[in-house]
Design an enzyme around this catalytic site. Structure first.
Site, short mmCIF file in Angstrom:
data_model
loop_
_atom_site.label_atom_id
_atom_site.label_comp_id
_atom_site.label_asym_id
_atom_site.label_seq_id
_atom_site.Cartn_x
_atom_site.Cartn_y
_atom_site.Cartn_z
N SER A 1 0.84 -1.21 0.00
CA SER A 1 0.00 0.00 0.00
C SER A 1 0.87 1.25 0.00
CB SER A 1 -0.95 -0.01 1.20
OG SER A 1 -0.23 -0.23 2.40
N PHE B 1 10.53 14.85 10.86
CA PHE B 1 9.39 13.99 11.22
C PHE B 1 9.80 13.00 12.31
CE2 PHE B 1 7.64 14.60 6.69
CZ PHE B 1 6.68 15.49 7.11
N ASP C 1 -3.16 15.15 17.06
CA ASP C 1 -2.40 15.76 18.16
C ASP C 1 -3.21 16.84 18.85
OD1 ASP C 1 0.02 14.28 17.97
OD2 ASP C 1 0.35 15.28 16.05
N HIS D 1 3.57 -0.76 3.92
CA HIS D 1 2.90 0.51 3.62
C HIS D 1 4.01 1.52 3.33
CE1 HIS D 1 -0.47 3.33 3.86
NE2 HIS D 1 0.25 4.11 4.64
N GLU E 1 0.95 5.64 0.78
CA GLU E 1 0.28 6.76 1.48
C GLU E 1 0.55 8.08 0.74
OE1 GLU E 1 0.29 6.79 5.76
OE2 GLU E 1 0.89 8.91 5.74
#
Ligand code: FAD
Length: 283
Positions: A15, A214, A109, A263, A17
């Site tokens: 998959s 990140f 968040d 993913h 994203e």
């Protein structure tokens, strides 16, 4: 549209994203990226959601556009913090009415200033429960192999994660660079009697600065040796090859160790994902 729980029953999934584009240029870029990646025939793709609903419309448009014009199932992410129950009901009903059969249920968040989260939700599990009551969707949740940064400790993290996964159909992880983090998490979940499939998320390091940023937010440890090799060259193609090579090795170890799929965090770029998929055989 196929439910992801059924896809996972058939064997390892592949998959991708994406994030919803903000500009006309971003939309054109995503279209050309997806034109290339669709040929790889992913089992499903997912589309992120801006915390507090900031991409509510663009996430929806992107997912429904994929549903209408593409060959793969598209799963929206939905973060519940900041939303009222009525807003969440509307979103779920709208997606269901448009044929969407999968949802990634997230908390999102809370505000940066430490004030309590507005809205009717605090944790992702509450959204999972609403989705179960209100829809037939296949429900996924987030997992953090290196422990969520807000967790009180490792034990509490695994307790809440197992509870959330037991109420869901599958998990997808935050990215990480050492496969042992993933396998340790799976063992800890197993020890709690939780066997819900958790798909590892892999981020090719095509942009070392943004992945470093990140990783700081997500609590993912960097592979310093990989960063040293990436930062030693300014040649874009050489960097891409280093990033692809590292991702292919990580994926090999994950699949050999029994991961239920992969993913890939594409960051709306095609090049690395295309090269990685040419070199892996997970299905
Ligand atoms: P939760 O599962 O609610 O967990 C958050 C924290 O609360 C954890 O520390 C957990 O241990 C703790 N906790 C849970 N339940 C309890 C309880 N009952 N009592 C005390 N503590 C508890 N963010 C976005 O804004 N948009 C996205 O599209 C997005 N997509 C993501 C996709 C993936 C695959 C992943 C891994 C993350 C994604 N995120 C996204 C980030 C995510 O929203 C944040 O990390 C957020 O801080 C936590 O979300 P969660 O769903 O893991 O929360």
């Amino acid at each position: 549209m196929t439910a992801i729980r059924d896809l996972l029953d058939r064997g390892p999934t592949l998959s991708f994203e994406f994030f919803p584009p903000k500009t006309t240029e971003g939309r054109a870029k995503l279209r050309s990226t997806v034109d290339r990646l669709e040929k790889i025939d992913p089992d499903f793709v997912s589309v992120t959601y801006g915390a507090g609903g900031s991409t509510r419309e663009t996430t929806r448009e992107t997912v429904l556009d994929f549903c209408e014009h593409r060959t793969f199932p598209a799963m929206p992410h939905l973060t519940c913090v900041g939303h009222s129950l009525a807003e969440v009901h509307d979103l779920i009903d709208d997606y269901a009415a448009n044929g969407v059969r999968n949802m990634l249920a997230l908390a999102g968040d809370p505000p940066d200033d430490g004030s309590p989260a507005p809205g009717d939700f605090r944790y992702a599990l509450e959204l999972v429960e609403v989705l179960r009551d209100r829809s037939e969707m296949s429900v996924g949740v987030a997992a953090f192999p290196e422990v969520h940064p807000r967790s009180a400790n490792r034990d509490a993290d695994r307790r809440h994660l197992a509870e959330k996964l037991n109420a869901s159909d599958f998990g997808i992880t935050q990215f990480f660079f050492d496969p042992d983090h993933y396998f340790r998490m799976i063992e800890e979940l197993d020890a709690r009697g939780c066997t819900t499939p958790v798909i590892p998320g892999v981020a090719p390091v095509t942009n070392p600065d943004s992945i470093r940023r990140f990783a700081g937010i997500n609590g993912s440890a960097l592979d310093e040796e990989l960063w040293a090799r990436l930062e030693a060259t300014d040649d874009i193609d050489e960097r891409l090859e280093i990033a692809v090579d590292a991702a292919v090795r990580l994926i090999g170890r994950l699949i050999d160790g029994g991961a239920p799929g992969i993913h890939l965090y594409t960051l709306n770029q095609a090049a690395a994902t295309v090269r990685i998929c040419e070199r892996i055989d997970i299905r």
